[in-house]
Design an enzyme around this catalytic site. Structure first.
Site, PDB file in Angstrom:
ATOM      1  N   GLY A   1       0.836  -1.209   0.000  1.00  0.00           N
ATOM      2  CA  GLY A   1       0.000   0.000   0.000  1.00  0.00           C
ATOM      3  C   GLY A   1       0.856   1.238   0.000  1.00  0.00           C
ATOM      4  O   GLY A   1       2.036   1.194  -0.303  1.00  0.00           O
ATOM      5  N   ASN A   2       0.252   2.384   0.322  1.00  0.00           N
ATOM      6  CA  ASN A   2       1.032   3.626   0.391  1.00  0.00           C
ATOM      7  C   ASN A   2       0.443   4.553   1.453  1.00  0.00           C
ATOM      8  O   ASN A   2      -0.556   4.219   2.094  1.00  0.00           O
ATOM      9  CB  ASN A   2       1.096   4.289  -0.991  1.00  0.00           C
ATOM     10  CG  ASN A   2      -0.284   4.591  -1.535  1.00  0.00           C
ATOM     11  OD1 ASN A   2      -1.045   5.344  -0.940  1.00  0.00           O
ATOM     12  ND2 ASN A   2      -0.624   3.961  -2.651  1.00  0.00           N
ATOM     13  N   ARG A   3       1.033   5.714   1.636  1.00  0.00           N
ATOM     14  CA  ARG A   3       0.684   6.590   2.759  1.00  0.00           C
ATOM     15  C   ARG A   3      -0.552   7.458   2.526  1.00  0.00           C
ATOM     16  O   ARG A   3      -0.933   8.231   3.400  1.00  0.00           O
ATOM     17  CB  ARG A   3       1.862   7.522   3.051  1.00  0.00           C
ATOM     18  CG  ARG A   3       3.015   6.824   3.746  1.00  0.00           C
ATOM     19  CD  ARG A   3       4.164   7.794   3.946  1.00  0.00           C
ATOM     20  NE  ARG A   3       3.781   8.973   4.711  1.00  0.00           N
ATOM     21  CZ  ARG A   3       4.442  10.134   4.679  1.00  0.00           C
ATOM     22  NH1 ARG A   3       5.488  10.277   3.910  1.00  0.00           N
ATOM     23  NH2 ARG A   3       4.033  11.149   5.413  1.00  0.00           N
TER      24      ARG A   3
END
Ligand code: CTP
Length: 417
Positions: free
Chosen positions: A210-212
């Protein structure tokens, strides 16, 4: 800028325990710079003092019809005529009955029949009272006359029992207020699709890449576009914030899902704003069972589809959307990289943010952006909260569409009729 600023809102408070929540409602409206005048019945004053509402709203609440008759003006008529909205929260069964029958013996009921402002009601009462045919008949009358009802919700009631009858939360009422006041706004008639949040690419049933991204920027865009009257679709991945009310929600968790849902909605989209942080890579293989560490396997990656590139191609075939806006999350060579993305993805506008800054970009409530357009303009904005950033972006979207929608461009020698 915000839709509530300088709006004249009358808040009618009747005698229910939920009146304490209305203090918070008023505080939220005032913080959004609305001009709030509180009206209270005699019973409401048994629950919360007028002093409290006076301190919160900065105006003395109107508690008596005769208080309105000072000078030559007929007070309740003037207030009703000037109001942008009347919110009655909480609304008891008793005041509901008086409103249904057009009585006018206190400030709330008198103002209700003295103006044409929109009316929003947030009923609150015990469930037996709520379900009684007398209450339901009265309610029907108000709804037929155009009142917008928020709640009541189920849960714990003042009697200690459970059931329908709780007043909706102030945040919910504020959301509905924004929606109602936004009807017919500058973006009405436009269908805007916004992608938001981060994607997740599954490794196995418990792990993902995933990412932030928090989804805050996309949600702010959706909320403000709705406030300005647009019909909004929000295609959302993983987000740490709730989506706004009054928008069409479409879940899309992987890059592949974002692609499918975005392409599916293009024929009904005038403007696409791609604020989602879409993964560029995914595992070649997604395992059905949890990977064991003993397996010692590495994760092999492959490219995901570029959603905006695919939109650019589809757009050539179907002529929609009229306008596509992208975001560029950069850490170096900011403007040059963003310009390259705008051209490469065939966008009319790109919003550049420096994601290394602590107070801007991922997870933050604020953002510092530069807006680049195809005419070569690059406009840097100061640090703003994400809703203000959304206003700035949507204002420019409106500007770009304006010239297109009236079919006129100020070419050399063109003469306006
Ligand atoms: N985007 C997209 N599809 C992807 C990746 C990104 O449509 N697979 C969109 C994003 O929503 C954003 C824009 O493209 O509006 C730019 O995203 P960004 O992550 O800054 O750039 P990338 O195209 O991924 O390029 P790079 O990672 O090389 O900077």
């Amino acid at each position: 800028m915000n839709i509530l600023a300088e709006k004249k809102i009358l808040v009618g408070v009747t005698g229910g325990i939920a009146a304490y929540k209305t203090v918070d409602l008023c505080s939220k409206l005032v913080q959004s710079k609305a001009d709030v005048q509180v009206l209270m019945t005699q019973s409401a004053q048994k629950f919360v003092s007028p002093l409290t509402f006076g301190a919160i709203s900065g105006r003395q609440p109107i508690t008596d019809l005769w208080q309105l008759y000072q000078g030559a003006q007929i007070g309740h008529i003037a207030l009703a005529q000037e109001a942008d909205l009347l919110i009655i929260a909480p609304l008891t069964a008793h005041t509901l009955a008086r409103l249904a029958h057009g009585m006018a013996d206190d400030p709330i009921t008198a103002i209700y029949i003295s103006g044409t402002m929109p009316v929003m009601i947030a009923p609150a009462m015990e469930s037996h009272m709520w379900e009684h045919p007398a209450t339901q008949e009265n309610l029907q009358k108000l709804l037929e006359r155009g009142a917008v009802m928020i709640g009541p919700e189920s849960g714990r009631l003042a009697s200690g029992g459970e059931g329908v009858g709780r007043m909706s939360e102030p945040t919910t009422i504020v959301e509905h207020t924004r929606m109602l006041l936004g009807r017919g706004g500058p973006l009405s008639g436009l269908r805007i699709t916004i992608t938001s949040g981060g994607t997740r690419e599954w490794v196995d049933p418990v792990r993902f890449m995933g990412n932030r991204s928090s989804g805050k920027m996309g949600v702010a865009l959706a909320r403000v576009a709705r406030d300005l009257g647009a019909e909004v679709n929000l295609i959302y991945g993983a987000m740490s914030v709730d989506p706004p009310l009054g928008v069409n929600l479409i879940s899309a968790i992987r890059a592949e899902d974002m692609l499918r849902e975005t392409l599916a909605i293009l024929p009904e989209t005038d403007v696409l704003i791609s604020a989602a942080a879409i993964a560029d890579f995914r595992p070649v293989e997604t395992h059905d069972t949890k990977l064991k560490k003993e397996s010692g396997k590495g994760i092999e990656l492959e490219r995901t589809p570029d959603v905006l590139k695919a939109v650019g191609e589809r757009r050539r075939e179907i002529g929609k959307p009229r306008l596509v806006v992208g975001f560029a999350a950069e850490t170096s060579d900011l403007v040059a990289n963003a310009k390259h993305k705008m051209e490469n993805k065939n966008l009319e506008m790109i919003v550049l943010n420096d994601v290394t800054a602590k107070d801007a970009g991922f997870e933050a409530d604020t953002n510092r952006i530069t807006i680049l357009t195809r005419d070569g303009a690059a406009e840097s904005l100061p640090l703003l909260d994400k809703e203000q950033v959304a206003y700035q972006i949507l204002h420019r979207v409106r500007g770009l569409l304006g010239a297109q929608s009236i079919g006129w461009s100020p070419g050399i020698g063109s003469v306006l009729p």
